[in-house]
Design a protein around this motif. Sequence first.
Motif, mmCIF file in Angstrom:
data_model
loop_
_atom_site.group_PDB
_atom_site.id
_atom_site.type_symbol
_atom_site.label_atom_id
_atom_site.label_comp_id
_atom_site.label_asym_id
_atom_site.label_seq_id
_atom_site.Cartn_x
_atom_site.Cartn_y
_atom_site.Cartn_z
ATOM 1 N N UNK A 18 205.151 -29.906 1.316
ATOM 2 C CA UNK A 18 203.697 -30.078 1.328
ATOM 3 C C UNK A 18 202.966 -28.913 0.662
ATOM 4 N N UNK A 19 203.708 -28.017 0.022
ATOM 5 C CA UNK A 19 203.064 -26.893 -0.665
ATOM 6 C C UNK A 19 202.193 -27.423 -1.811
ATOM 7 N N UNK A 20 201.180 -26.640 -2.194
ATOM 8 C CA UNK A 20 200.294 -27.036 -3.298
ATOM 9 C C UNK A 20 200.566 -26.140 -4.503
ATOM 10 N N UNK A 21 201.006 -26.769 -5.595
ATOM 11 C CA UNK A 21 201.313 -26.030 -6.814
ATOM 12 C C UNK A 21 200.005 -25.629 -7.495
ATOM 13 N N UNK A 22 199.836 -24.341 -7.707
ATOM 14 C CA UNK A 22 198.646 -23.815 -8.371
ATOM 15 C C UNK A 22 198.884 -23.673 -9.866
ATOM 16 N N UNK A 23 200.061 -23.212 -10.225
ATOM 17 C CA UNK A 23 200.381 -23.005 -11.637
ATOM 18 C C UNK A 23 201.891 -23.107 -11.801
ATOM 19 N N UNK A 24 202.342 -23.716 -12.909
ATOM 20 C CA UNK A 24 203.768 -23.786 -13.181
ATOM 21 C C UNK A 24 203.990 -23.850 -14.690
ATOM 22 N N UNK A 25 205.170 -23.450 -15.099
ATOM 23 C CA UNK A 25 205.526 -23.562 -16.514
ATOM 24 C C UNK A 25 207.040 -23.667 -16.641
ATOM 25 N N UNK A 26 207.491 -24.207 -17.772
ATOM 26 C CA UNK A 26 208.903 -24.318 -18.125
ATOM 27 C C UNK A 26 208.996 -23.958 -19.598
ATOM 28 N N UNK A 27 209.794 -22.949 -19.933
ATOM 29 C CA UNK A 27 209.762 -22.458 -21.300
ATOM 30 C C UNK A 27 211.106 -21.857 -21.707
ATOM 31 N N UNK A 28 211.281 -21.721 -23.015
ATOM 32 C CA UNK A 28 212.385 -20.980 -23.619
ATOM 33 C C UNK A 28 211.788 -19.819 -24.387
ATOM 34 N N UNK A 29 212.400 -18.642 -24.257
ATOM 35 C CA UNK A 29 211.920 -17.460 -24.970
ATOM 36 C C UNK A 29 213.072 -16.826 -25.737
ATOM 37 N N UNK A 30 212.765 -16.364 -26.941
ATOM 38 C CA UNK A 30 213.711 -15.605 -27.747
ATOM 39 C C UNK A 30 213.266 -14.152 -27.734
ATOM 40 N N UNK A 31 214.190 -13.264 -27.323
ATOM 41 C CA UNK A 31 213.875 -11.850 -27.172
ATOM 42 C C UNK A 31 214.751 -11.030 -28.115
ATOM 43 N N UNK A 32 214.284 -9.835 -28.472
ATOM 44 C CA UNK A 32 215.143 -8.952 -29.259
ATOM 45 C C UNK A 32 216.071 -8.191 -28.322
ATOM 46 N N UNK A 33 216.860 -7.277 -28.846
ATOM 47 C CA UNK A 33 217.879 -6.595 -28.049
ATOM 48 C C UNK A 33 217.291 -5.701 -26.970
ATOM 49 N N UNK A 34 215.992 -5.401 -27.051
ATOM 50 C CA UNK A 34 215.343 -4.585 -26.022
ATOM 51 C C UNK A 34 214.653 -5.426 -24.966
ATOM 52 N N UNK A 35 214.596 -6.742 -25.191
ATOM 53 C CA UNK A 35 213.900 -7.628 -24.267
ATOM 54 C C UNK A 35 212.504 -7.993 -24.704
ATOM 55 N N UNK A 36 212.038 -7.437 -25.838
ATOM 56 C CA UNK A 36 210.703 -7.780 -26.336
ATOM 57 C C UNK A 36 210.709 -9.211 -26.874
ATOM 58 N N UNK A 37 209.625 -9.919 -26.609
ATOM 59 C CA UNK A 37 209.552 -11.324 -27.006
ATOM 60 C C UNK A 37 209.396 -11.471 -28.517
ATOM 61 N N UNK A 38 210.229 -12.364 -29.098
ATOM 62 C CA UNK A 38 210.105 -12.734 -30.507
ATOM 63 C C UNK A 38 209.338 -14.036 -30.627
ATOM 64 N N UNK A 39 209.690 -15.003 -29.774
ATOM 65 C CA UNK A 39 208.982 -16.287 -29.778
ATOM 66 C C UNK A 39 209.090 -16.918 -28.405
ATOM 67 N N UNK A 40 208.192 -17.849 -28.139
ATOM 68 C CA UNK A 40 208.189 -18.544 -26.858
ATOM 69 C C UNK A 40 207.593 -19.922 -27.058
ATOM 70 N N UNK A 41 208.155 -20.924 -26.391
ATOM 71 C CA UNK A 41 207.582 -22.265 -26.500
ATOM 72 C C UNK A 41 207.844 -23.043 -25.218
ATOM 73 N N UNK A 42 206.915 -23.927 -24.937
ATOM 74 C CA UNK A 42 206.939 -24.739 -23.726
ATOM 75 C C UNK A 42 207.926 -25.900 -23.890
ATOM 76 N N UNK A 43 208.712 -26.170 -22.851
ATOM 77 C CA UNK A 43 209.653 -27.307 -22.886
ATOM 78 C C UNK A 43 209.445 -28.211 -21.678
ATOM 79 N N UNK A 44 208.226 -28.170 -21.111
ATOM 80 C CA UNK A 44 207.979 -28.960 -19.909
ATOM 81 C C UNK A 44 208.164 -30.454 -20.156
#
Length: 764
Positions: free
Chosen positions: A159-185
């Motif tokens: 019975x919880x109420x979802x306020x915000x949600x997302x489903x995504x894939x992210x490509x990161x460099x070797x340090x963890x910095x984001x290169x690209x991101x896109x939604x796959x919901x």
Amino acid sequence: MNKTLKRTFYIVLIAFFALVTAITSIGCGGKSDDPQLPDYVYLPNILPFPLPEGIEWINNVTTTEDAIYFTAHADVTDEATPFHAESIYKMDFNSSSVTVLPNYNVDAEFPAEADDGSVQMFSLFVDRDGNVWVAERGEFFTMPESDDDEEDPWELWNRRRIVKEFLRVRKLDSTGAEISSFDIKHISTGDEWFYIYAFSVDSEDNIYIGTDSKIHVLASDGKPLFNIDVPWVEGLINMHDGSVAYTSWADKGRVITKIDAAAKKPGETIQLPNNANNVYRGNDEYSFIFTDNIGLYGIEAESGNIVSLLKWIDSDIILDGLGSVTVLSDGRILLTSQIWNNEGSNHELIFLTKTPYTDIPEREVLTLATFYLDWNIRGAVVQFNRTSTTHRIHVTDYAEFGTDDDWGAGLTRLSAEITAGNVPDILDVSNLPFSQYAAKGLLLDLYPLIDADPDYSRSDFMEAALRATEIDGSLYKIFPYFSIATFIGNPAVVGSYPGWNMEEFVAVLNANPDADFPLGQGLTRMAVLQALFMFNMNEYVDWNEGKVYFDSDEFIGLLEYAKTLPDDFDWNDDYISEPALISSGRQIISAIALNDFHDYQMYRALYGGEIVFKGIPAESKNGFSLTSHTNFAITAKCKDANAAWSFIRTFLSENWYNDSSRYGTPINRHAFEKQLNEAMKESEHGHGSVGWDGITIELEALTQADADKIMAMINSITGSIGEDEVLWEIISESVSAFFNGQSTAQDVARIIQNRASTYVSERS
């Protein structure tokens, strides 16, 4: 309910036969040219896997040529915004240091109206350029208020109420910095229980996502390319050539299927053996590698043949905690392992290097042959090999020689080798003709080894249990734990004194005609006949003297009782639980294998607060049969009995029983007394309860009278369970004439006596 609590005597038999299928033998004093030894082994280099402080459990383990990546949970916000997520860690093989990817963050703002939330990382993948790909799901919600303290937490969660949600894939460099991101919901639409079970990226940056029964293939920008429907997605494998394959189930079992990205459909399918476990990427030589409980195998890229690469136990690998498996470019194999023990978890990196057997640092070889390697023995062998500087145990599992048509072919081979004189130095005689071996002088008396041991004496063990397995005062086998097969019942019904013969047993049944299932449901004449023969085999067979007693009144009475039972039992009839049968008086006797004190506590409650150990009906009236588990015997031909004993004795220490997986009555007296004292200790919280088919049985502490009764039974044991397939075949073939009304019990007993006498005398 506890697995020891058998609902009927028939189920007891099934459980017993499952227990005695492990057959193990150990040989020592081997040389490098021993035909049982391999040409090469993969020697392990075991490195500690240091985790950051406060982390015990890791996820999404991924290995590359020079590093291992994994994720672990970390709270990333203050108490006002409980926000749970994972960090990404990297361990460089050269430095062995573990560092967090400094520039990775979940990149999700916590909504002001939410009171809880998390970002879940489904998968992590590192491509050939060192980029890190992650699939993440974020969910932030508020929980409903509830005045009902008894409300089901699961219902509250729903019975919880979802306020915000997302489903995504992210490509990161070797340090963890984001290169690209896109939604796959869009791939989760309509799936209430959406979950990503597998994730991979090919050399063209196409993304493969395995859900329940579908593989979604997306372009590098997240746009859908095509889908593949499969019965069940087990895993996705990034192959050596940069393409992707998946494992799933087909009509004939588990398969690997390559994905043809250009044609947008499944490609070649490879059938896996039924015993295959996990599948991993191979190299130039092997398209794939896969594991089973015995070892690691490769599927040759050119021929498609399956090749055995190594056996886990030869490489000192404990299979329980095995994680990822990676074939490195230099031919080494990298394993990750996480083993749980009483102190917590222990992580290891294991580099395996292929080494000729003749190049192994010289240690005396102990060869161990087994038929389905027991997990306890497997772990002890690995520990022994990792710590001993003078000896090493090599294992041959004879189960590997079994076929679909003859699962016992390995047993036949092992027995033939022993008959031919290739006698191993140590045997696990759990399912071997132990008494025959002892009668032929093949086994070594273990009492001198116990007497010479600096830490043990005979009084450190349950001596009555050892005496039950003696032959002419010599101890030819020893075991870490045992159980006792016996009939039990309420003393007011079956008699207050232990022991009875067949005549007295049948008299009790006749005196209780309302007990239409006196021993429980499921009993058939052949099952009962086989069980009572095995449990009382020492009453009918004397291997040392080469004599049999199947023409006795007792055995004839057993045949006559068995004939009163049905030939088959129709399980389509209404099943009635044992507690219900006992409480209604329809069952008055239970056949149990007493493994621990919980069994006694439970059956005492079922039978109205008091039980008597009657034993299996026997002419001696002492039908308490000891069943020992993981039985070790040292053969008379052993070149180094002391070395063999140094391995066996590890199973006999008090500390060995501290592992919660140990199960049975300890042969170590100190461990036994500790368990008994715990069972007798009064506690305000009680001793727990057992749930059985909707019935809750409260367990109470044992009294001194209970303890005395248990000890009296143990001290009265004079024999152990026996098993001989040939003798049982003689009985089962002969008895059909009596069961079919074509002959009398006396005539059948004489036939069995004659055939069995010839067989036993030839082998004694």
